[in-house]
Structures are given as C-alpha cells and as structure tokens.
Design an enzyme around this catalytic site. Sequence first.
Site, PDB file in Angstrom:
ATOM      1  CD  GLU A   1      -2.602   1.343   2.300  1.00 41.21           C
ATOM      2  OE1 GLU A   1      -3.492   2.250   2.395  1.00 41.21           O
ATOM      3  OE2 GLU A   1      -2.688   0.598   3.368  1.00 41.21           O
TER       4      GLU A   1
ATOM      5  CE  LYS B   1      -6.686   0.114   1.561  1.00 35.80           C
ATOM      6  NZ  LYS B   1      -7.195  -0.132   3.041  1.00 35.80           N
TER       7      LYS B   1
END
Length: 295
Positions: free
Chosen positions: A176, A213
């Site tokens: 992420e 993400k």
Amino acid sequence: MNTKQLDRIRTGKGFIAALDQSGGSTPKALLQYGIKENSYSNEEEMYAMVHEMRTRIIKSSAFDSQYILGAILFENTMDRSIDGQFTADYLWEKKGIVPFLKVDKGLADLEHGVQLMKPISGLDDLLKRAAQRNIFGTKMRSVIKEANPAGIKKVVEQQFAIGNQIAQMGLVPIIEPEVDIHSADKEASEKLLKDELFDQLSSLGKDVKVMLKLAIPTKDNFYSDLMEDPHVVRVVALSGGYTQAEANEKLAHNHGLIASFSRALSEGLTAGQTDDEFNAMISKSIQDIYEASIK
C-alpha cells in the site's frame, strides 16, 4: 496459503472492508463512532471499546460474503474473539470472509516527499502468529506526498522488500503506497509509482503473489495494466479521506478496481444507534460500496 481464499480474493465480486485503525488512529475512529476520549481511562479499555465496535460491524447481517470478500484487522483484533472464536476464524468460518492483518508500525517522518514505514520490529514472530490464527494476508501503508522520483522509488522498494518477507511466510502481502489525494502533483506521482511497481513486480519470484492497495487514480482506469500482471492477485482502492459518496463515485469509473475502505465504510455509524438503525446504515453503505466496486 489457503487456495479457496486465494480464489475468492482473485475472482470474487465484492470489496474488502478495512477495520484496521490502530494505535494513534483508534481514538479518532471511536470519536467518529460517538465515543469520546473521556469514556475510557486507559489503552485496554479503549481497545475493548473498539473491539465492541468492530464486533458489531462484523456480526451485522449486512456484513455478508455476498458483498464483502475480505476484512483487514489489526493485531489487537486478531488476538480477540467473537462468540468464542478468534476473529479471523469467525470471519472465515461463520461469514465466508477472508481475514487480513495490518502489520506496519506507522509512518516515519516526511523525507524526499514521502513517508516510509517505520521499522517493523518482530515481524517474523507476528507473521508466525498470524499464520497460526489463520490469517490469509497482510497490509502495510506508506504515503507519497510529492512526485519525487527518489522518494517514490524508496517507498516501493521498502514495500516489496517486506512484501517478499511476508510471502516467504506463506501470506499474501497487500502493498500500500498511498498517494495523498491532496497532493498538488498527484497524477505525476501516480505515473512514477506505476513505473516503480512494474519494476518491482518484474523482479519477484515466479510464484510470489501480492495485492496492491492504491489511491483512486486521477485518470480513470490508469491501473488497469497492473491488474493483468501475473503476480497481482487483486488491485484495491483506499478511500484516502474522500467521503463515501465521493470515493464511490470515483471508484465506479475504474473498471476492475474494488474498494478497501476504512473511514468511508464506517461513515455514519454511531454507538448510540439502535441495532435496527445501525444495521440499516451499514447495509446501505455496504450496498453502495459494493455497487461501485463491481462496475
């Protein structure tokens, strides 16, 4: 790795619920839920309250595998139980929802336009415990504030170095590197980020699987080609400070990108709501996020 869970995350229709605020963000999450800081006197009471909130969300009839593929927990939630079962087991066995664990220890100070992750001490031990608790994958967050090539390269290299460590333990890491939605050069950052992601993906071992993400891109469908990479199980989107309505609207324009929302999922939920009110609110949120995710 549980192949049934892998298949569900890779091909399932739905989104991933992020229930992983921890440490410094827990008081904020509780405040949003209507519990003020003077309602608890120490960390243990605070975590007990946040577990009650998460239990209420997870046990809601609306929190259903028809719409939700996975849920991201944080360590304290992983170690607690719902109806006598560890949270991850409850999620998978009772709900058919795949459990993930947030493993980072927060962000380092801003340098080169980015915030790397702080060192994650004891990661191997945490991953071993996660595997014992039947966790499928992990999540860790860095932040990109400026289109600084050196900074963005560092963020992605750090994410993949730790991601490899996680994959070696049989878990699927969610990488992420969040581009700040308020960044003045967000689109330029996204271009640099995508190049670095492809560079790191190309160096992974043949069987290594990761998820990504990312902030919803400025340009619609900008991350479509990342979805085609054989190492990438799924690309999910964070809400990044957008309201739920804004995040859903932007997400719906990105085919194949699914939500992994935190604040935008729990928006409007409060401790004072009756169960009927609470369930009606979360049901509408889940339905709306689901619809935006499957477009």
